[in-house]
Design an enzyme around this catalytic site. Structure first.
Site, PDB file in Angstrom:
ATOM      1  CB  SER A  27    -150.210  28.169 130.393  1.00  0.00           C
ATOM      2  OG  SER A  27    -151.312  28.258 129.568  1.00  0.00           O
ATOM      3  CG  HIS A  58    -153.186  33.035 129.090  1.00  0.00           C
ATOM      4  ND1 HIS A  58    -152.470  32.958 127.914  1.00  0.00           N
ATOM      5  CD2 HIS A  58    -153.135  31.811 129.641  1.00  0.00           C
ATOM      6  CE1 HIS A  58    -152.012  31.729 127.768  1.00  0.00           C
ATOM      7  NE2 HIS A  58    -152.405  31.012 128.797  1.00  0.00           N
ATOM      8  CG  HIS A  80    -154.182  29.448 123.378  1.00  0.00           C
ATOM      9  ND1 HIS A  80    -154.272  30.372 124.401  1.00  0.00           N
ATOM     10  CD2 HIS A  80    -153.055  28.733 123.599  1.00  0.00           C
ATOM     11  CE1 HIS A  80    -153.233  30.223 125.208  1.00  0.00           C
ATOM     12  NE2 HIS A  80    -152.475  29.234 124.748  1.00  0.00           N
ATOM     13  CE1 TYR A  82    -157.737  27.555 124.778  1.00  0.00           C
ATOM     14  CE2 TYR A  82    -155.787  26.453 123.953  1.00  0.00           C
ATOM     15  CZ  TYR A  82    -156.400  27.236 124.896  1.00  0.00           C
ATOM     16  OH  TYR A  82    -155.681  27.712 125.955  1.00  0.00           O
ATOM     17  CD  GLU A  83    -157.791  32.084 123.942  1.00  0.00           C
ATOM     18  OE1 GLU A  83    -158.238  32.912 124.755  1.00  0.00           O
ATOM     19  OE2 GLU A  83    -156.635  32.155 123.487  1.00  0.00           O
ATOM     20  CB  ALA A 110    -147.679  24.955 129.851  1.00  0.00           C
ATOM     21  CG  MET A 208    -153.538  22.517 123.323  1.00  0.00           C
ATOM     22  SD  MET A 208    -154.977  22.717 124.384  1.00  0.00           S
ATOM     23  CE  MET A 208    -155.027  21.104 125.198  1.00  0.00           C
ATOM     24  CB  SER A 209    -149.657  27.686 122.223  1.00  0.00           C
ATOM     25  OG  SER A 209    -148.534  27.235 122.962  1.00  0.00           O
ATOM     26  CG  ASN A 232    -149.281  17.659 131.529  1.00  0.00           C
ATOM     27  OD1 ASN A 232    -149.189  18.863 131.265  1.00  0.00           O
ATOM     28  ND2 ASN A 232    -149.675  16.770 130.647  1.00  0.00           N
ATOM     29  CG  HIS A 243    -155.693  24.942 132.986  1.00  0.00           C
ATOM     30  ND1 HIS A 243    -154.751  25.110 131.976  1.00  0.00           N
ATOM     31  CD2 HIS A 243    -155.863  26.171 133.539  1.00  0.00           C
ATOM     32  CE1 HIS A 243    -154.385  26.387 131.944  1.00  0.00           C
ATOM     33  NE2 HIS A 243    -155.041  27.041 132.878  1.00  0.00           N
TER      34      HIS A 243
HETATM   35  N1  HPA Z   1    -151.425  18.460 126.145  1.00  0.00           N
HETATM   36  C1  HPA Z   1    -151.667  19.594 125.475  1.00  0.00           C
HETATM   37  N2  HPA Z   1    -151.350  20.796 125.916  1.00  0.00           N
HETATM   38  C2  HPA Z   1    -150.741  20.865 127.121  1.00  0.00           C
HETATM   39  C3  HPA Z   1    -150.462  19.721 127.870  1.00  0.00           C
HETATM   40  C4  HPA Z   1    -150.825  18.456 127.353  1.00  0.00           C
HETATM   41  O1  HPA Z   1    -150.605  17.400 127.970  1.00  0.00           O
HETATM   42  N3  HPA Z   1    -149.851  20.148 129.018  1.00  0.00           N
HETATM   43  C5  HPA Z   1    -149.782  21.503 128.933  1.00  0.00           C
HETATM   44  N4  HPA Z   1    -150.315  21.939 127.782  1.00  0.00           N
END
Ligand code: HPA
Length: 268
Positions: A27, A58, A80, A82-83, A110, A208-209, A232, A243
């Site tokens: 990402s 993406h 992903h 989740y997609e 990320a 998540m990847s 973050n 996001h």
């Molecule tokens: N959690 C899950 N996936 C992420 C995060 C997070 O805090 N930051 C970037 N991708």
């Protein structure tokens, strides 16, 4: 295996030759692919048997060419769980790379920082991973041509690559954290309680990847380097998550991130 060979054949026809490194750009980190020279760009939707990317930020294309003098095949945009893709689909491009003769993979993502020493904008060398996605890309009939039924994950992230990256970052004066990446399925960000659990499980960063791709790469005998961009602080460690902040942070660090990866390509 038949499909993989078909996809590989298609990519060869489009001009993909030897590959020194496969590159999965997470990402907001996809811009590095724009620096690839003599680039051959192949949108995912043109590639037989490929899934198609959907998330904002993406693009969804393969870029083949030279980066730091090495032949790379970059995924600008990944798939992903989740997609809604099956695990097997998520790792399909990794397996195609292997069938094309690629033995080394650089994965980036990320991630949210769990380790209290991490700040948004930090880069983290991934030393190991925890699969909390609730599935595994190797479930199902094993493709013997690719690798064994029960692959060893003792060194998911190549130790020699890790060592070289630490030395490189030091030489370049780029602060590089190191830690364990844990993946949940998403797409909801975690609750503070889940982050507390992840910390107890040993995680330094959450996302998540990556986990499926690395399992498939190891299965196929590839060497893996992983870099997370801490975008973050994880849930419960900062006010709230969105996001936009993830994308903003990758934008802020993309130059240094790209610099590190390009230098890495020269020494790995
Ligand atoms: N959690 C899950 N996936 C992420 C995060 C997070 O805090 N930051 C970037 N991708």
């Amino acid at each position: 295996m038949e499909k993989l060979l078909e996809t590989a054949g298609f990519l060869k026809e489009r001009g993909v030759e030897e590959i020194d490194f496969g590159l999965v750009l997470g990402s907001g980190l996809g811009e590095l692919a724009e620096e690839i020279e003599e680039a051959i760009i192949i949108p995912y939707q043109e590639i037989p048997h490929f899934p198609i990317a959907t998330v904002v930020g993406h693009t969804g294309q393969l870029i083949y060419g030279k980066l730091s003098g090495r032949s790379v095949l970059a995924m600008q945009g990944r798939f992903h769980y989740y997609e809604g893709y099956q695990m097997e689909r998520i790792v399909y491009p990794i397996r195609v790379m292997k069938v094309l003769g690629c033995h080394s993979l650089i994965v980036t993502n990320a991630a949210g920082g769990i380790n209290k020493d991490y700040q948004p904008g930090d880069l983290m060398l991934i030393t190991d991973q925890v699969n909390c996605m609730g599935s595994n890309p190797l479930i199902g009939i094993n493709i013997e041509e690719l690798g064994p039924r029960f692959p060893d994950m003792s060194q998911a992230y190549d130790m020699e690559y890790q060592q070289k990256m630490k030395e490189l970052a030091k030489k370049l004066g780029i602060p590089l954290k190191e830690g364990i990446y844990l993946a949940f399925s998403g797409p909801a960000y975690e609750t503070p309680a889940e982050i507390q659990m992840a910390r107890i499980l040993g995680a330094d960063a959450v996302g998540m990847s990556t986990v499926p791709e690395v399992i498939a790469a190891k299965h196929a005998g590839m060497k893996v380097l992983g870099i997370s961009c801490i975008t973050n602080l994880a849930a419960g460690l900062q006010q709230n998550l969105n996001h936009e902040e993830v994308v903003d942070t990758t934008q802020r660090v993309k130059t240094i991130f790209s610099h590190l990866i390009k230098k890495a390509l020269m020494i790995l």
